[in-house]
Scaffold this active site. Sequence first.
Site, PDB file in Angstrom:
ATOM      1  N   HIS A  57       7.230  -0.611 -10.791  1.00  0.00           N
ATOM      2  CA  HIS A  57       6.940   0.792 -11.095  1.00  0.00           C
ATOM      3  C   HIS A  57       6.625   1.571  -9.822  1.00  0.00           C
ATOM      4  O   HIS A  57       7.066   2.715  -9.649  1.00  0.00           O
ATOM      5  CB  HIS A  57       5.774   0.859 -12.083  1.00  0.00           C
ATOM      6  CG  HIS A  57       5.411   2.238 -12.501  1.00  0.00           C
ATOM      7  ND1 HIS A  57       4.164   2.776 -12.272  1.00  0.00           N
ATOM      8  CD2 HIS A  57       6.129   3.216 -13.120  1.00  0.00           C
ATOM      9  CE1 HIS A  57       4.119   4.000 -12.747  1.00  0.00           C
ATOM     10  NE2 HIS A  57       5.301   4.304 -13.264  1.00  0.00           N
ATOM     11  N   GLU A  60       9.828   2.272  -8.011  1.00  0.00           N
ATOM     12  CA  GLU A  60      10.544   3.375  -8.674  1.00  0.00           C
ATOM     13  C   GLU A  60      10.010   4.720  -8.203  1.00  0.00           C
ATOM     14  O   GLU A  60      10.767   5.655  -7.934  1.00  0.00           O
ATOM     15  CB  GLU A  60      10.416   3.226 -10.188  1.00  0.00           C
ATOM     16  CG  GLU A  60      10.956   4.389 -10.990  1.00  0.00           C
ATOM     17  CD  GLU A  60       9.976   4.866 -12.047  1.00  0.00           C
ATOM     18  OE1 GLU A  60       9.635   6.072 -12.029  1.00  0.00           O
ATOM     19  OE2 GLU A  60       9.555   4.045 -12.877  1.00  0.00           O
ATOM     20  N   HIS A  61       8.681   4.836  -8.069  1.00  0.00           N
ATOM     21  CA  HIS A  61       8.081   6.073  -7.587  1.00  0.00           C
ATOM     22  C   HIS A  61       8.433   6.331  -6.125  1.00  0.00           C
ATOM     23  O   HIS A  61       8.793   7.448  -5.738  1.00  0.00           O
ATOM     24  CB  HIS A  61       6.556   6.018  -7.739  1.00  0.00           C
ATOM     25  CG  HIS A  61       6.070   6.401  -9.096  1.00  0.00           C
ATOM     26  ND1 HIS A  61       5.233   7.459  -9.327  1.00  0.00           N
ATOM     27  CD2 HIS A  61       6.306   5.852 -10.317  1.00  0.00           C
ATOM     28  CE1 HIS A  61       4.961   7.563 -10.620  1.00  0.00           C
ATOM     29  NE2 HIS A  61       5.594   6.580 -11.239  1.00  0.00           N
ATOM     30  N   GLU A 137      -2.234   7.703 -13.357  1.00  0.00           N
ATOM     31  CA  GLU A 137      -1.408   7.408 -14.528  1.00  0.00           C
ATOM     32  C   GLU A 137      -2.008   6.253 -15.330  1.00  0.00           C
ATOM     33  O   GLU A 137      -2.035   6.283 -16.566  1.00  0.00           O
ATOM     34  CB  GLU A 137       0.010   7.062 -14.069  1.00  0.00           C
ATOM     35  CG  GLU A 137       1.018   6.940 -15.192  1.00  0.00           C
ATOM     36  CD  GLU A 137       2.435   6.688 -14.684  1.00  0.00           C
ATOM     37  OE1 GLU A 137       3.330   6.522 -15.528  1.00  0.00           O
ATOM     38  OE2 GLU A 137       2.642   6.653 -13.455  1.00  0.00           O
TER      39      GLU A 137
END
Length: 429
Positions: A57, A60-61, A137
């Site tokens: 993740h 991906e960022h 998040e």
Amino acid sequence: MDIPPPERSDDSVTITTLDNGFRIVTDAMASVETISLGVWVGIGTRHEEASENGVSHLLEHMAFKGTKRRSARDIAVEIENVGGVLNAYTGREQTAYYAKVLSNDLPLAVDIIADILQHSTYDAGELERERGVILQEIGQAEDTPDDIVFDYFQEAAFPDQSMGRPVLGRAEIIEGLQADTIARYQTSRYRPGNMVLAAAGKLEHRQLVNLAVKAFDSLPRGNAAALEPASYQGGESRYERELEQAHILLGFKGIGIHDPDYYASAVLSQLFGGGMSSRLFQEVREKRGLVYGIHSFASAWHDAGLFGIYAGTGADEAKELLPIVCDELLKLPHDISEEERCRAAAQLKAGILMAREKTSARCEHIASQLLVHDRIYTPAEIVAKVDAVGPTDLKRVAERLLASAPTLTAMGPVGNVMDLASLRRRLQA
């Protein structure tokens, strides 16, 4: 580079596989003026080591935070200068980087996606900022009980293994991940053989292939690391919190994507708790008023699955909820009408065919199909598989589910929620 001849899947879908294993697939839609495209990578949370949970993740960022040719602002400005959108998501077995643009802007979209997947710089300042964003998040997810309870449910079903770890990662691990770990993870996992460039909309297949050959020229060769097998265990997790509702998940060992009962599982989930006409909605909400929302789901992965039921209910109503759900589950192998089966199948087929109207859905479909099956099942083939599900198939799947160990997760005022031992006894009645 010599480009191999393309192969056709149906009248609109064309596939080209390059010598390095990189696959390019298009779904031509002459009636639209846009293109949805992206790269789907067969890598996700399941491929992480325990010490790096969340790196998929975070990668991906960071892909959007600057390359050798573009700053993070340049990436955003260039795509928005042409009215396009650029985004990504991370799952347990796949990560996707995708865009939507007008048809004339295909070269720009291909160039940007190729750039962020091959030439990201992982700038230290950008990494610290994005680390903070992801920690927020994670905090937001923790503050959203009907969201985070699914992570706890996944962990209870698949304890101490990659399948049970959260996609967002754990805060204490995210805080320690460094740029070299992210770069090493990408280099070792993102290989041409497990990547698909897909596009749907107003385009020509040959044009995309030519663009891709030039743009994706720096992908590392070789094979990605093997996948850790999933092992469903089942169990119980309870989290007492001061909330207005108890959020409850009950589940069982489900059906994997490659299992012959995959479509039967989807039909069973739809008729049991997939809509307002489903058994759970009618019995638990409409007849008894115990919940505002309740639904079932059938999650499927490469070698595992989860069949689950989610409900949010009040502290007092929680005592009555699970016994009723158990009773409804026990009826499944013996009491499925032809009307229910047909209605559930119709709902699934409608969803499949309605998605054909969107370039984004068609793009994701052809990419995921290639990654999962190494071929593309046409909508007609999928509809036929749904239609082929009969009463004996549904009975068999229901029996398979009930034969497995249950998983129970509850969060909120959980004092009245049935415990796992009592639930097991109820299911054996």
